[in-house]
Design a protein around this motif. Structure first.
Motif, short mmCIF file in Angstrom:
data_model
loop_
_atom_site.label_atom_id
_atom_site.label_comp_id
_atom_site.label_asym_id
_atom_site.label_seq_id
_atom_site.Cartn_x
_atom_site.Cartn_y
_atom_site.Cartn_z
N LEU A 33 -9.79 -9.04 -0.18
CA LEU A 33 -10.19 -8.87 1.23
C LEU A 33 -9.44 -9.85 2.12
N PHE A 34 -9.34 -11.11 1.63
CA PHE A 34 -8.61 -12.11 2.39
C PHE A 34 -7.15 -11.66 2.59
N LEU A 35 -6.52 -11.17 1.50
CA LEU A 35 -5.11 -10.76 1.59
C LEU A 35 -4.92 -9.66 2.62
N PHE A 37 -6.80 -9.04 5.20
CA PHE A 37 -7.05 -9.65 6.51
C PHE A 37 -5.82 -10.46 6.96
N HIS A 38 -5.29 -11.27 6.04
CA HIS A 38 -4.15 -12.14 6.35
C HIS A 38 -2.89 -11.31 6.66
N ALA A 39 -2.65 -10.29 5.83
CA ALA A 39 -1.45 -9.47 6.03
C ALA A 39 -1.55 -8.70 7.35
N LEU A 59 -8.21 -18.43 15.30
CA LEU A 59 -8.77 -18.66 13.96
C LEU A 59 -9.26 -20.10 13.79
N LYS A 60 -8.51 -21.02 14.40
CA LYS A 60 -8.86 -22.44 14.23
C LYS A 60 -9.80 -22.94 15.31
N GLY A 61 -10.05 -22.11 16.32
CA GLY A 61 -10.88 -22.57 17.43
C GLY A 61 -12.12 -21.73 17.65
N VAL A 76 -15.39 -23.11 7.14
CA VAL A 76 -16.26 -22.28 6.29
C VAL A 76 -15.36 -21.39 5.43
N PHE A 77 -14.37 -20.79 6.12
CA PHE A 77 -13.44 -19.91 5.42
C PHE A 77 -12.67 -20.66 4.33
N ARG A 78 -12.19 -21.87 4.66
CA ARG A 78 -11.43 -22.66 3.67
C ARG A 78 -12.31 -23.02 2.47
N PHE A 135 3.16 -23.92 -2.61
CA PHE A 135 4.37 -24.00 -1.76
C PHE A 135 4.06 -23.48 -0.35
N HIS A 136 3.39 -22.33 -0.28
CA HIS A 136 3.05 -21.69 0.99
C HIS A 136 2.18 -22.61 1.87
N LEU A 137 1.20 -23.26 1.24
CA LEU A 137 0.31 -24.15 2.01
C LEU A 137 1.06 -25.39 2.48
N LEU A 138 1.95 -25.92 1.60
CA LEU A 138 2.73 -27.10 1.99
C LEU A 138 3.67 -26.75 3.15
N GLN A 139 4.08 -25.47 3.16
CA GLN A 139 5.02 -25.02 4.19
C GLN A 139 4.32 -24.77 5.53
N PHE A 140 3.27 -23.92 5.51
CA PHE A 140 2.69 -23.48 6.78
C PHE A 140 1.36 -24.13 7.18
N THR A 141 0.64 -24.73 6.23
CA THR A 141 -0.65 -25.32 6.62
C THR A 141 -0.52 -26.82 6.83
N THR A 142 0.10 -27.53 5.85
CA THR A 142 0.21 -29.00 6.02
C THR A 142 1.56 -29.37 6.66
N SER A 154 5.34 -23.89 17.04
CA SER A 154 4.14 -23.05 17.09
C SER A 154 4.12 -22.19 15.82
N PRO A 155 2.97 -21.58 15.46
CA PRO A 155 2.93 -20.73 14.27
C PRO A 155 4.04 -19.66 14.30
N TYR A 156 4.27 -19.06 15.46
CA TYR A 156 5.29 -18.02 15.59
C TYR A 156 6.68 -18.58 15.27
N MET A 158 7.40 -21.20 13.55
CA MET A 158 7.46 -21.57 12.12
C MET A 158 7.88 -20.40 11.26
N VAL A 159 7.20 -19.28 11.49
CA VAL A 159 7.44 -18.09 10.66
C VAL A 159 8.85 -17.54 10.92
N ILE A 160 9.23 -17.45 12.20
CA ILE A 160 10.55 -16.90 12.54
C ILE A 160 11.66 -17.76 11.92
N MET A 219 2.46 -4.47 4.12
CA MET A 219 2.00 -5.23 5.29
C MET A 219 2.57 -6.66 5.28
N PHE A 220 2.61 -7.30 4.10
CA PHE A 220 3.16 -8.66 4.04
C PHE A 220 4.66 -8.68 4.26
N MET A 221 5.38 -7.70 3.69
CA MET A 221 6.84 -7.77 3.71
C MET A 221 7.48 -7.22 4.99
C1 HEM Z 1 5.08 -12.80 4.43
C2 HEM Z 1 3.98 -13.28 3.97
C3 HEM Z 1 3.17 -14.37 4.62
C4 HEM Z 1 3.28 -15.00 5.84
C5 HEM Z 1 4.30 -14.75 6.95
C6 HEM Z 1 2.21 -15.96 5.93
C7 HEM Z 1 1.98 -16.81 7.00
C8 HEM Z 1 1.04 -17.81 7.03
C9 HEM Z 1 0.90 -18.78 8.09
C10 HEM Z 1 1.78 -18.86 9.33
C11 HEM Z 1 -0.14 -19.58 7.78
C12 HEM Z 1 -0.67 -20.77 8.56
C13 HEM Z 1 -1.61 -20.34 9.65
C14 HEM Z 1 -1.91 -21.52 10.53
O1 HEM Z 1 -2.31 -22.57 10.00
O2 HEM Z 1 -1.73 -21.39 11.73
C15 HEM Z 1 -0.67 -19.13 6.50
C16 HEM Z 1 -1.75 -19.68 5.86
C17 HEM Z 1 -2.21 -19.27 4.63
N1 HEM Z 1 -1.70 -18.27 3.85
FE1 HEM Z 1 -0.14 -17.09 4.31
N2 HEM Z 1 1.46 -15.90 4.78
C18 HEM Z 1 2.03 -14.96 3.95
C19 HEM Z 1 1.62 -14.59 2.69
C20 HEM Z 1 0.54 -15.15 2.03
C21 HEM Z 1 0.11 -14.77 0.71
C22 HEM Z 1 0.78 -13.68 -0.14
C23 HEM Z 1 -0.98 -15.54 0.41
C24 HEM Z 1 -1.82 -15.60 -0.83
C25 HEM Z 1 -1.51 -15.10 -1.99
C26 HEM Z 1 -1.22 -16.41 1.55
C27 HEM Z 1 -2.23 -17.33 1.64
C28 HEM Z 1 -2.45 -18.18 2.69
C29 HEM Z 1 -3.51 -19.17 2.75
C30 HEM Z 1 -4.57 -19.41 1.67
C31 HEM Z 1 -3.37 -19.85 3.97
C32 HEM Z 1 -4.22 -21.02 4.47
C33 HEM Z 1 -5.12 -20.66 5.59
C34 HEM Z 1 -5.68 -21.95 6.14
O3 HEM Z 1 -5.04 -22.57 6.99
O4 HEM Z 1 -6.73 -22.35 5.70
N3 HEM Z 1 -0.29 -16.13 2.51
N4 HEM Z 1 0.07 -18.05 6.08
#
Ligand code: HEM
Length: 233
Positions: A33-35, A37-39, A59-61, A76-78, A135-142, A154-156, A158-160, A219-221
């Protein structure tokens, strides 16, 4: 008498294993469900910087305010995510350990070659996913690993900046493919564990697992593909 005690112990061990497998199934379904929602949330990259950043800040506010006070939903979500991932890994390890022990004592129900292959694939993809998620969390969360973006991006941005680098695109192609393979089998397996697969719903459930995994992949790709090819910038 002694035989009775052994039988009771085995039944209890079996019941515990079934319960743990159900924990694995339910935590896995929550993670799916999380995946989804996230995708889905990431698709806002197509609308533009303002929409994506607004969503990330929401999401954070203000998320689900006033049900949750401002800024608390994300925690709560974390907490739920940490619990679900923890339960999922623990139950996977427990089931693997038990079936290994049972095989050693030769009272295991023999798995078919296909089931044994699927179980091994789930373990391998699962372990690789742990590394990629870290790796993903070290990249986009921390923001510990900054892949081409500034500390105050900004998040945008970062991703771009990240997906404009071909190696990041390749890493995520592998990451999302592993997620897809894991979810494709895991979803089906979870339904079986919960006893939700009946003779007349078997084909439907198999299709559903494939479709959910496919939807997650696409949706992710989609955003990385459009960023890497310069359509979104
Ligand atoms: C193209 C694929 C993906 C993109 C572009 C993406 C992008 C992001 C971004 C930008 C954040 C940080 C949000 C923020 O703090 O503002 C994030 C957080 C996160 N992502 Fe992804 N994500 C992708 C795929 C995934 C996948 C495949 C997973 C899990 C298998 C995942 C799990 C998470 C988790 C657990 C967080 C932490 C949320 C939090 O801050 O507590 N993501 N992602």
């Amino acid at each position: 008498m002694a035989t009775n005690t052994v039988a009771i112990k085995r039944r209890r061990a079996w019941t515990t294993t079934v319960f743990i497998k159900q924990l694995m199934a339910l935590s896995g379904l929550f993670l799916v469900l999380f995946l989804l929602f996230h995708a889905y949330g990431n698709l806002k990259l197509f609308i533009g910087a303002e929409a994506y950043d607004h969503y990330a800040h929401w999401l954070k506010g203000e998320a689900f305010y006033p049900i949750f006070p401002k800024g608390t939903f994300i925690w709560v979500f974390r907490a739920l995510m940490v619990a679900a991932i923890g339960i999922h890994i623990f139950s996977a390890f427990y089931t693997w350990y038990k079936s290994k022990k049972a095989r050693k004592h030769q009272y295991a129900v023999k798995k078919s070659a296909v089931d044994a292959y699927a179980a091994r694939t789930m373990r391998i993809t699962g372990v690789l996913l742990i590394f990629l998620i870290v790796f993903h969390l070290l990249q986009f969360t921390t923001l510990t690993i900054r892949t081409g973006f500034a500390a105050d991006a900004s998040p945008y941005e970062m991703v771009i900046a990240s997906f404009q680098q071909p190696w990041i695109f390749v890493v995520y192609l592998i990451f999302v493919s592993l997620v897809t393979a894991h979810v494709g089998h895991g979803f089906w397996s979870a339904f079986q564990t919960m006893g939700w697969v009946r003779k007349n719903t078997r084909t439907f459930m198999l299709w559903l697992s494939g479709i959910v995994a496919g939807v997650i992949f696409v949706m992710f790709m989609l955003p990385p593909l459009f960023i890497a090819t310069g359509v979104i910038h």
